[in-house]
Design a protein around this motif. Structure first.
Motif, mmCIF file in Angstrom:
data_model
loop_
_atom_site.group_PDB
_atom_site.id
_atom_site.type_symbol
_atom_site.label_atom_id
_atom_site.label_comp_id
_atom_site.label_asym_id
_atom_site.label_seq_id
_atom_site.Cartn_x
_atom_site.Cartn_y
_atom_site.Cartn_z
ATOM 1 N N LEU A 61 0.826 -1.201 0.000
ATOM 2 C CA LEU A 61 0.000 0.000 0.000
ATOM 3 C C LEU A 61 0.863 1.256 0.000
ATOM 4 C CD1 LEU A 61 -2.773 1.461 0.373
ATOM 5 C CD2 LEU A 61 -2.352 1.269 2.824
ATOM 6 N N TYR A 62 1.888 1.290 0.823
ATOM 7 C CA TYR A 62 2.723 2.481 0.931
ATOM 8 C C TYR A 62 3.804 2.555 -0.136
ATOM 9 C CZ TYR A 62 0.307 3.355 5.239
ATOM 10 O OH TYR A 62 -0.670 3.615 6.150
ATOM 11 N N SER A 63 4.346 1.443 -0.545
ATOM 12 C CA SER A 63 5.469 1.470 -1.481
ATOM 13 C C SER A 63 5.045 1.531 -2.946
ATOM 14 C CB SER A 63 6.366 0.250 -1.259
ATOM 15 O OG SER A 63 5.680 -0.940 -1.567
ATOM 16 N N SER A 64 3.803 1.227 -3.256
ATOM 17 C CA SER A 64 3.376 1.142 -4.654
ATOM 18 C C SER A 64 2.476 2.270 -5.110
ATOM 19 C CB SER A 64 2.648 -0.190 -4.888
ATOM 20 O OG SER A 64 3.517 -1.257 -4.617
ATOM 21 N N ASN A 65 2.267 3.255 -4.289
ATOM 22 C CA ASN A 65 1.378 4.354 -4.644
ATOM 23 C C ASN A 65 2.120 5.679 -4.672
ATOM 24 O OD1 ASN A 65 -1.378 3.208 -4.873
ATOM 25 N ND2 ASN A 65 -0.932 2.518 -2.793
ATOM 26 N N THR A 66 1.589 6.622 -5.429
ATOM 27 C CA THR A 66 2.074 7.991 -5.407
ATOM 28 C C THR A 66 1.212 8.743 -4.406
ATOM 29 O OG1 THR A 66 2.768 7.929 -7.708
ATOM 30 C CG2 THR A 66 2.345 10.103 -6.760
ATOM 31 N N PHE A 67 1.842 9.339 -3.419
ATOM 32 C CA PHE A 67 1.121 10.122 -2.423
ATOM 33 C C PHE A 67 1.129 11.577 -2.858
ATOM 34 C CE2 PHE A 67 1.990 6.243 -0.295
ATOM 35 C CZ PHE A 67 0.980 6.098 0.637
ATOM 36 N N GLU A 68 -0.061 12.106 -3.133
ATOM 37 C CA GLU A 68 -0.215 13.485 -3.574
ATOM 38 C C GLU A 68 -0.765 14.311 -2.427
ATOM 39 O OE1 GLU A 68 -2.736 13.570 -7.003
ATOM 40 O OE2 GLU A 68 -1.340 12.382 -8.209
ATOM 41 N N PHE A 69 -0.116 15.441 -2.178
ATOM 42 C CA PHE A 69 -0.544 16.343 -1.115
ATOM 43 C C PHE A 69 -0.774 17.720 -1.720
ATOM 44 C CE2 PHE A 69 2.053 13.081 0.841
ATOM 45 C CZ PHE A 69 1.296 12.716 1.946
ATOM 46 N N SER A 70 -1.932 18.305 -1.415
ATOM 47 C CA SER A 70 -2.223 19.643 -1.923
ATOM 48 C C SER A 70 -1.963 20.714 -0.864
ATOM 49 C CB SER A 70 -3.671 19.731 -2.405
ATOM 50 O OG SER A 70 -4.556 19.413 -1.360
ATOM 51 N N TRP A 101 6.030 4.580 6.804
ATOM 52 C CA TRP A 101 6.417 5.909 6.318
ATOM 53 C C TRP A 101 7.676 5.786 5.459
ATOM 54 C CZ3 TRP A 101 3.883 10.315 6.043
ATOM 55 C CH2 TRP A 101 4.582 11.489 5.754
ATOM 56 N N ASN A 102 8.603 4.969 5.923
ATOM 57 C CA ASN A 102 9.846 4.753 5.184
ATOM 58 C C ASN A 102 9.629 3.988 3.889
ATOM 59 O OD1 ASN A 102 11.467 6.104 6.998
ATOM 60 N ND2 ASN A 102 11.823 4.281 8.232
ATOM 61 N N ALA A 103 8.515 3.293 3.760
ATOM 62 C CA ALA A 103 8.227 2.538 2.541
ATOM 63 C C ALA A 103 7.726 3.430 1.409
ATOM 64 C CB ALA A 103 7.193 1.443 2.836
ATOM 65 N N ILE A 104 7.282 4.632 1.717
ATOM 66 C CA ILE A 104 6.761 5.535 0.688
ATOM 67 C C ILE A 104 7.878 5.860 -0.301
ATOM 68 C CG2 ILE A 104 5.832 7.845 0.238
ATOM 69 C CD1 ILE A 104 4.370 7.630 2.940
ATOM 70 N N ARG A 105 7.576 5.692 -1.579
ATOM 71 C CA ARG A 105 8.585 5.905 -2.620
ATOM 72 C C ARG A 105 8.348 7.141 -3.467
ATOM 73 N NH1 ARG A 105 8.939 -0.224 -4.924
ATOM 74 N NH2 ARG A 105 9.651 -1.179 -3.009
ATOM 75 N N THR A 106 7.080 7.552 -3.610
ATOM 76 C CA THR A 106 6.763 8.652 -4.518
ATOM 77 C C THR A 106 5.834 9.654 -3.837
ATOM 78 O OG1 THR A 106 6.919 7.104 -6.361
ATOM 79 C CG2 THR A 106 5.893 9.217 -6.826
ATOM 80 N N ARG A 118 -0.775 3.871 -8.536
ATOM 81 C CA ARG A 118 -1.965 4.674 -8.357
ATOM 82 C C ARG A 118 -1.628 5.838 -7.431
ATOM 83 N NH1 ARG A 118 -6.242 1.538 -10.248
ATOM 84 N NH2 ARG A 118 -5.783 -0.664 -10.256
ATOM 85 N N SER A 119 -2.423 6.869 -7.487
ATOM 86 C CA SER A 119 -2.200 8.015 -6.627
ATOM 87 C C SER A 119 -3.137 8.006 -5.448
ATOM 88 C CB SER A 119 -2.431 9.312 -7.412
ATOM 89 O OG SER A 119 -1.441 9.465 -8.383
ATOM 90 N N VAL A 120 -2.620 8.411 -4.311
ATOM 91 C CA VAL A 120 -3.405 8.610 -3.102
ATOM 92 C C VAL A 120 -3.325 10.087 -2.812
ATOM 93 C CG1 VAL A 120 -3.654 8.030 -0.678
ATOM 94 C CG2 VAL A 120 -2.763 6.321 -2.277
ATOM 95 N N THR A 121 -4.449 10.804 -2.882
ATOM 96 C CA THR A 121 -4.447 12.259 -2.736
ATOM 97 C C THR A 121 -4.918 12.655 -1.358
ATOM 98 O OG1 THR A 121 -4.910 12.441 -5.101
ATOM 99 C CG2 THR A 121 -5.316 14.390 -3.743
ATOM 100 N N TYR A 122 -4.193 13.630 -0.785
ATOM 101 C CA TYR A 122 -4.541 14.189 0.531
ATOM 102 C C TYR A 122 -4.716 15.684 0.370
ATOM 103 C CZ TYR A 122 -2.950 9.757 2.273
ATOM 104 O OH TYR A 122 -2.804 8.413 2.508
#
Length: 170
Positions: free
Chosen positions: A4-13, A30-35, A165-169
């Protein structure tokens, strides 16, 4: 969970979204986030000023930005980071941009020592003319990033990996 954390793009506005999310996620995730893709309309009045009245705004805005940068720097496996500076964010000389970006000075991308994180400037003629100069200034300040104007990058600079996929916040 790791996928979940390593395969998604986390988008923050908003920068505060990133700092509020961080304590809700275990450190190993948190450390697994790549993008990360961060969009922000940075207000130019948050830059250092000799005006004592502005100093209150400078401190408050700068503190939020510094906390956001600390959270980004804690991402040990970050492979792709793009900062979109949106809108009419900066009404001051281009020379002040390194002051704003200084808290990201130590940001390096994992597994890609030659690849740099990206900044997309607003699509305004002023920035288009100053992109090369700003890249040189950032190099001189040891802030290793690529500066692009948003028009130059439309369809070219930010390419999510196939299947992500993107996860938007907000």
């Amino acid at each position: 969970m790791h996928i979940l954390y390593s395969s998604n793009t986390f988008e923050f506005s908003n920068t505060w979204s990133l700092t509020y999310l961080r304590p809700t996620i275990p450190a190993d995730q948190w450390n697994a986030i790549r993008t990360v893709d961060l969009k922000w309309a940075f207000p130019g009045h948050w830059l250092p000023s000799k005006d004592p009245v502005k100093s209150v705004y400078v401190w408050a805005g700068r503190q939020q930005w510094v906390e956001t940068c600390k959270a980004i720097l804690l991402m040990k496996n970050l492979e792709d980071f793009t900062l979109h500076l949106t809108g009419n964010w900066f009404g001051e000389p281009i020379e002040k941009v390194p002051v704003f970006l200084e808290p990201l000075k130590g940001l390096c991308l994992k597994n890609h020592p030659q690849r740099r994180w990206k900044i997309l400037l607003p699509p305004q003629p002023y920035y288009k003319k100053e992109t090369t100069k700003l890249n040189d200034m950032m190099q001189k300040e040891s802030i290793y990033c690529e500066i692009h104007d948003a028009v130059q990058c439309s369809g070219g600079c930010v390419k999510p990996a196939l299947g992500l996929r993107s996860v938007t916040y907000s």
